[in-house]
Design a protein around this motif. Sequence first.
Motif, PDB file in Angstrom:
ATOM      1  N   PHE A   1      37.665  31.311  45.024  1.00 55.17           N
ATOM      2  CA  PHE A   1      36.530  32.129  45.018  1.00 55.17           C
ATOM      3  C   PHE A   1      36.695  33.378  44.341  1.00 55.17           C
ATOM      4  N   LEU A   2      37.801  33.997  44.762  1.00 54.65           N
ATOM      5  CA  LEU A   2      38.177  35.295  43.987  1.00 54.65           C
ATOM      6  C   LEU A   2      38.273  35.082  42.414  1.00 54.65           C
ATOM      7  N   ALA A   3      38.886  34.206  42.068  1.00 52.44           N
ATOM      8  CA  ALA A   3      39.172  33.839  40.746  1.00 52.44           C
ATOM      9  C   ALA A   3      37.648  33.429  39.789  1.00 52.44           C
TER      10      ALA A   3
ATOM     11  N   ALA B   1      34.823  34.440  40.934  1.00 51.98           N
ATOM     12  CA  ALA B   1      33.876  35.710  41.091  1.00 51.98           C
ATOM     13  C   ALA B   1      34.213  36.530  39.918  1.00 51.98           C
ATOM     14  N   VAL B   2      35.688  36.680  39.538  1.00 51.55           N
ATOM     15  CA  VAL B   2      36.042  37.649  38.493  1.00 51.55           C
ATOM     16  C   VAL B   2      35.602  37.035  37.295  1.00 51.55           C
ATOM     17  N   ASP B   3      35.679  35.467  37.032  1.00 54.24           N
ATOM     18  CA  ASP B   3      35.495  34.963  36.026  1.00 54.24           C
ATOM     19  C   ASP B   3      33.791  35.060  35.579  1.00 54.24           C
ATOM     20  N   ARG B   4      32.944  35.106  36.640  1.00 51.04           N
ATOM     21  CA  ARG B   4      31.582  35.185  36.423  1.00 51.04           C
ATOM     22  C   ARG B   4      31.398  36.626  36.362  1.00 51.04           C
ATOM     23  N   TYR B   5      32.002  37.754  36.451  1.00 51.51           N
ATOM     24  CA  TYR B   5      31.765  39.105  36.216  1.00 51.51           C
ATOM     25  C   TYR B   5      32.122  39.195  34.712  1.00 51.51           C
ATOM     26  N   ILE B   6      33.066  38.559  34.363  1.00 54.44           N
ATOM     27  CA  ILE B   6      33.585  38.909  32.626  1.00 54.44           C
ATOM     28  C   ILE B   6      32.461  38.179  31.946  1.00 54.44           C
TER      29      ILE B   6
ATOM     30  N   PHE C   1      31.743  42.525  48.174  1.00 59.31           N
ATOM     31  CA  PHE C   1      31.639  43.491  47.445  1.00 59.31           C
ATOM     32  C   PHE C   1      31.630  43.353  45.882  1.00 59.31           C
ATOM     33  N   LEU C   2      32.318  42.189  45.179  1.00 57.81           N
ATOM     34  CA  LEU C   2      32.609  41.965  43.972  1.00 57.81           C
ATOM     35  C   LEU C   2      30.899  41.272  43.857  1.00 57.81           C
ATOM     36  N   TYR C   3      30.602  40.505  44.534  1.00 53.65           N
ATOM     37  CA  TYR C   3      29.409  39.938  44.323  1.00 53.65           C
ATOM     38  C   TYR C   3      28.004  40.961  44.329  1.00 53.65           C
TER      39      TYR C   3
END
Length: 303
Positions: free
Chosen positions: A111-113, A115-120, A181-183
Amino acid sequence: MNTNSVNRTDCPEVKVPFLIFFTVGIVSLAENLLVVLAVILNRNLHSPMYCFICSLAAFNTIASLTKTWENLMIVFADVGQLEKRGPSETKLDDMMDSLLCMSFVGSIFSFLAIAVDRYITIFNALRYHNIMTMQRTGGILVVIWTTCGVSAVLMVRFFDFKFIMICFVVFFIVSLAIICFLYVYMFLLARIHAKSIAALPPGSGGKCQRQRRWASNMRGALTLTILFGAFVVCWAPFFTHLIIIMVCPLNPYCECYRSLFQLHVVLIMSHALIDPAIYAFRSAELRYTFRKMLLCSSWKLCS
């Protein structure tokens, strides 16, 4: 993981029929294997995000297989075919607990990976393919699986130590906080980004294309938010169970909650059942691939 103890309360332990465990386990196993095969067969799904989703489905597959096998062992033990606490049975039980812990930790990291992928994808769209290459994605997956395997063995090996249980619960809470927090941060920035696109003059070049790309990326982010919400709902009761073991092991009211342990296990297994349904509902490409696979119309889906 054997977290039950002698019930010291008037609340009877809630028993879930084996058939429910077995049905949920088999169906979720089939669904997640279908997701893994779909990502492998369809070249349009060979992207970092779907690689991470495939990894998540693989962890769900491990969880389904582990709990199904564990419940089969319980049935065999009840009919006298296995010793409940024999040396070989204890080792096998520890191995299955390790696999279940690996599935949980792997889901968090996946899920963390994602989330980071979607952010980028959303905020560094022009540089995305330079940042998230398939080679780098493969390296990230190797690190995730190695870390999860090692940490799961250590967790089960030393789980009787209260410090390990505390670390397990803290890891769950901190991971949830980081991902949430990231989302939230991503969606707040996305709102600002959408306003800046809307403020562009109608005749400006590429406005419609940017709007379509942004909408597609946000749809992917929303799908993953739903997946993460399902994960929290399905795993939180189990971790509440662990917290209760540490905080109030002798309180009769806490024991009433612990009497629902088998329901918490069903929820954990249901998470692996729910995820593929969300993939299929939210992704047209996956629905197309599933249809092709189930109808056996073409194994070479996208040449």
